[in-house]
Design a protein around this motif. Structure first.
Motif, PDB file in Angstrom:
ATOM      1  N   TRP A   1       0.333  -0.323  10.129  1.00 42.59           N
ATOM      2  CA  TRP A   1      -0.535  -1.394  10.619  1.00 42.59           C
ATOM      3  C   TRP A   1      -1.977  -1.057  10.256  1.00 42.59           C
ATOM      4  CZ3 TRP A   1       2.078  -5.419  12.917  1.00 42.59           C
ATOM      5  CH2 TRP A   1       3.394  -5.155  13.333  1.00 42.59           C
ATOM      6  N   THR A   2      -2.642  -1.947   9.566  1.00 43.05           N
ATOM      7  CA  THR A   2      -4.020  -1.706   9.132  1.00 43.05           C
ATOM      8  C   THR A   2      -4.994  -2.214  10.182  1.00 43.05           C
ATOM      9  OG1 THR A   2      -3.357  -1.937   6.824  1.00 43.05           O
ATOM     10  CG2 THR A   2      -5.706  -2.120   7.297  1.00 43.05           C
ATOM     11  N   ILE A   3      -5.919  -1.338  10.584  1.00 43.37           N
ATOM     12  CA  ILE A   3      -6.943  -1.705  11.566  1.00 43.37           C
ATOM     13  C   ILE A   3      -8.296  -1.157  11.110  1.00 43.37           C
ATOM     14  CG2 ILE A   3      -5.388  -1.797  13.570  1.00 43.37           C
ATOM     15  CD1 ILE A   3      -6.326   1.064  14.263  1.00 43.37           C
ATOM     16  N   THR A   4      -9.337  -1.617  11.753  1.00 41.35           N
ATOM     17  CA  THR A   4     -10.681  -1.116  11.468  1.00 41.35           C
ATOM     18  C   THR A   4     -10.898   0.198  12.211  1.00 41.35           C
ATOM     19  OG1 THR A   4     -11.455  -3.389  11.320  1.00 41.35           O
ATOM     20  CG2 THR A   4     -13.132  -1.688  11.542  1.00 41.35           C
ATOM     21  N   LYS A   5     -11.523   1.151  11.545  1.00 42.42           N
ATOM     22  CA  LYS A   5     -11.850   2.437  12.160  1.00 42.42           C
ATOM     23  C   LYS A   5     -12.646   2.181  13.442  1.00 42.42           C
ATOM     24  CE  LYS A   5     -12.810   5.501   9.086  1.00 42.42           C
ATOM     25  NZ  LYS A   5     -13.571   6.293   8.075  1.00 42.42           N
TER      26      LYS A   5
ATOM     27  N   GLY B   1     -13.888   0.323   5.892  1.00 41.39           N
ATOM     28  CA  GLY B   1     -13.722   1.091   7.128  1.00 41.39           C
ATOM     29  C   GLY B   1     -12.363   0.886   7.761  1.00 41.39           C
ATOM     30  N   LEU B   2     -11.304   0.935   6.943  1.00 44.85           N
ATOM     31  CA  LEU B   2      -9.954   0.675   7.434  1.00 44.85           C
ATOM     32  C   LEU B   2      -9.135   1.959   7.527  1.00 44.85           C
ATOM     33  CD1 LEU B   2      -9.119  -2.491   5.288  1.00 44.85           C
ATOM     34  CD2 LEU B   2      -9.972  -2.428   7.635  1.00 44.85           C
ATOM     35  N   ILE B   3      -8.199   1.970   8.466  1.00 42.16           N
ATOM     36  CA  ILE B   3      -7.226   3.047   8.606  1.00 42.16           C
ATOM     37  C   ILE B   3      -5.865   2.426   8.912  1.00 42.16           C
ATOM     38  CG2 ILE B   3      -8.904   4.765   9.412  1.00 42.16           C
ATOM     39  CD1 ILE B   3      -7.846   4.249  12.276  1.00 42.16           C
ATOM     40  N   SER B   4      -4.826   3.244   8.918  1.00 41.89           N
ATOM     41  CA  SER B   4      -3.490   2.756   9.280  1.00 41.89           C
ATOM     42  C   SER B   4      -2.907   3.606  10.394  1.00 41.89           C
ATOM     43  CB  SER B   4      -2.546   2.806   8.069  1.00 41.89           C
ATOM     44  OG  SER B   4      -2.941   1.906   7.068  1.00 41.89           O
TER      45      SER B   4
ATOM     46  N   ASP C   1      -6.327   7.460  12.134  1.00 38.34           N
ATOM     47  CA  ASP C   1      -5.450   7.255  10.980  1.00 38.34           C
ATOM     48  C   ASP C   1      -4.248   8.197  11.070  1.00 38.34           C
ATOM     49  OD1 ASP C   1      -4.994   6.070   8.277  1.00 38.34           O
ATOM     50  OD2 ASP C   1      -5.062   8.177   7.691  1.00 38.34           O
ATOM     51  N   GLY C   2      -3.048   7.651  10.872  1.00 38.65           N
ATOM     52  CA  GLY C   2      -1.842   8.462  10.920  1.00 38.65           C
ATOM     53  C   GLY C   2      -1.267   8.661  12.301  1.00 38.65           C
ATOM     54  N   ASP C   3      -1.866   8.058  13.327  1.00 37.76           N
ATOM     55  CA  ASP C   3      -1.266   8.100  14.664  1.00 37.76           C
ATOM     56  C   ASP C   3       0.075   7.367  14.636  1.00 37.76           C
ATOM     57  OD1 ASP C   3      -3.203   9.518  15.996  1.00 37.76           O
ATOM     58  OD2 ASP C   3      -4.158   7.780  16.940  1.00 37.76           O
TER      59      ASP C   3
ATOM     60  N   VAL D   1       0.854  -1.191   0.000  1.00 31.34           N
ATOM     61  CA  VAL D   1       0.000   0.000   0.000  1.00 31.34           C
ATOM     62  C   VAL D   1       0.894   1.246   0.000  1.00 31.34           C
ATOM     63  CG1 VAL D   1      -1.736   1.306   1.277  1.00 31.34           C
ATOM     64  CG2 VAL D   1      -1.838  -1.200   1.242  1.00 31.34           C
ATOM     65  N   PRO D   2       0.859   2.043  -1.068  1.00 33.00           N
ATOM     66  CA  PRO D   2       1.715   3.239  -1.121  1.00 33.00           C
ATOM     67  C   PRO D   2       1.389   4.189   0.037  1.00 33.00           C
ATOM     68  CG  PRO D   2       0.686   2.800  -3.264  1.00 33.00           C
ATOM     69  CD  PRO D   2       0.010   1.920  -2.273  1.00 33.00           C
ATOM     70  N   ASP D   3       2.422   4.634   0.747  1.00 36.48           N
ATOM     71  CA  ASP D   3       2.209   5.528   1.893  1.00 36.48           C
ATOM     72  C   ASP D   3       3.471   6.374   2.073  1.00 36.48           C
ATOM     73  OD1 ASP D   3       1.679   6.804   4.302  1.00 36.48           O
ATOM     74  OD2 ASP D   3       0.697   5.052   5.180  1.00 36.48           O
ATOM     75  N   GLU D   4       3.412   7.626   1.608  1.00 36.82           N
ATOM     76  CA  GLU D   4       4.581   8.512   1.676  1.00 36.82           C
ATOM     77  C   GLU D   4       5.024   8.769   3.113  1.00 36.82           C
ATOM     78  OE1 GLU D   4       3.617  12.056  -0.428  1.00 36.82           O
ATOM     79  OE2 GLU D   4       3.533  11.065  -2.400  1.00 36.82           O
ATOM     80  N   ARG D   5       4.090   8.641   4.058  1.00 39.64           N
ATOM     81  CA  ARG D   5       4.430   8.889   5.466  1.00 39.64           C
ATOM     82  C   ARG D   5       5.523   7.938   5.947  1.00 39.64           C
ATOM     83  NH1 ARG D   5      -1.737   8.554   7.646  1.00 39.64           N
ATOM     84  NH2 ARG D   5      -1.397   6.488   6.717  1.00 39.64           N
TER      85      ARG D   5
END
Length: 366
Positions: free
Chosen positions: A296-300, A281-284, A356-358, A44-48
């Motif tokens: 790490w992918t988790i459910t919102k 309903g996913l965030i990272s 998301d982004g924590d 999953v592309p993620d510049e962070r």
């Protein structure tokens, strides 16, 4: 996350799969070219992550991943074994969501299995086969439950639910539109049936290059797909599988230039990932240090201890607290030390809902 790519033969499934995974699944202009399901893992592309990895001089950067399964083209009668139907249906049961590729381009050189381009008909063909397959699953379960239902109230209750779902499907409805009540037993049973028509769907409207720049706004076939998706609360993204395959062969720099020339801001993979995360309903959240920076992918809505459990069950079991700073705040400060000085690194307890982004450091004791 696991996504199954499905659709009729010759709609662009394998071409899309190739471009997403660069796995080289065979692609040809005839049905059933994809005999065995092709599986590819995509990061999953993620510049962070890149920025954090540089900040912490991490030895390793590990993005989140999506597993794609490309399955043989489905035809009428697949649920009864036509084509490669049974194999197709068995493989798709294990995915989290279905990416339904729908042909929205005209091309006399590419044969359509039904002789013409008609997204509404094509979607209905696939959906009916999924419904027929689910009815078969329910009938088998009903036969099993019915034997003990006369003597067992719980089994009798489940049999009633099974028959209600079956009737709903036989009326041409998808399982995800079945009105499930608040009863916990019924909710657990429904989930255990793993029905194909209960899975979330993302429609990939496969268009020609000319329709990409305005996101298919002038393509009547795309409008039909969007209309269908709106009825069932599904996501839609417009893609040109052929262009995606060309993009897959380019370097990041060349890809950026090619996208700019086409008037596009992002490639199809990014569109699909956004649609997938939104639908499911996913965030990272992120962890970062000298050894590794990772998403790490988790459910919102996941709370801190359960988010910690994604890393290791011990983290959840012995959770004490979480040290949290948002990615945006950390970037504003430049360093973690500066963020701490400004009081932007918070201590959160068991009830904290991860965002998301924590960027999180978990404290635990086992």
């Amino acid at each position: 996350m696991k996504l199954g790519i499905v659709g009729l033969p010759n709609v662009g499934k394998s071409t899309l799969f190739n471009s997403l995974t660069k796995a080289g699944a065979e692609s040809a202009n005839y049905p059933f070219c994809t005999i065995d399901p092709n599986v590819g893992i995509v990061t999953v592309p993620d510049e962070r992550l890149t920025t954090l990895g540089d900040m912490y001089h991490s030895k390793k950067v590990t993005p989140a991943v999506i597993e794609f399964v490309d399955i043989a083209g489905l035809v009428k009668g697949a649920s009864k074994g036509e084509g490669l139907g049974n194999q197709f249906l068995a493989n798709i049961r294990e995915v989290d969501a279905i990416v339904h590729v729908v042909r929205c381009f005209e091309d006399t050189n590419v044969v359509h299995v039904d002789g013409s381009v008609d997204p509404a008909r094509d979607i209905e063909t696939i959906n009916l086969e999924l419904i027929f397959s689910d009815v078969e699953i329910l009938e088998r379960r009903i036969a099993k439950v019915a034997k003990g239902a006369r003597m067992d109230k719980t089994l009798a209750k489940e049999q009633k639910l099974l028959e209600q779902i079956k009737a709903h499907l036989e009326d041409g409805n998808m399982a995800k539109t079945f009105a499930l009540g608040e009863d916990e037993d019924e909710q657990a049973w429904f989930a255990s049936y793993n029905l194909l028509t209960a899975k979330p769907v993302i429609y990939a409207a496969n268009v020609s290059e000319e329709d990409l720049a305005n996101d298919g706004a002038d393509n009547v076939h795309v409008q039909n797909v969007r209309s269908q998706a709106a009825k069932e609360n599904s996501e839609v993204f417009v893609i040109c599988a052929q262009i995606e395959q060309e993009l897959a062969e380019l370097s990041d720099e060349e890809k950026a230039m090619f996208l700019e020339d086409l008037g596009l801001k992002e490639a199809g993979l990014e569109k699909l990932i956004k649609a997938s995360y939104k639908l499911l309903g996913l965030i990272s959240y992120l962890t970062s240090g000298e050894d590794e920076t990772r998403a790490w992918t988790i459910t919102k809505g996941t709370k801190a201890p359960q988010a910690a459990g994604k890393i290791h069950t011990d983290f959840e079991r012995g959770f004490i607290r979480a040290e949290v700073v948002s990615y945006e705040r950390l970037m504003e400060c430049g360093t973690m030390a500066a963020a701490k000085e400004k009081g932007l690194v918070r201590l959160e307890g068991k009830e904290y809902v991860v965002q998301d982004g924590d960027i999180i450091l978990f404290r635990f004791n086992v």
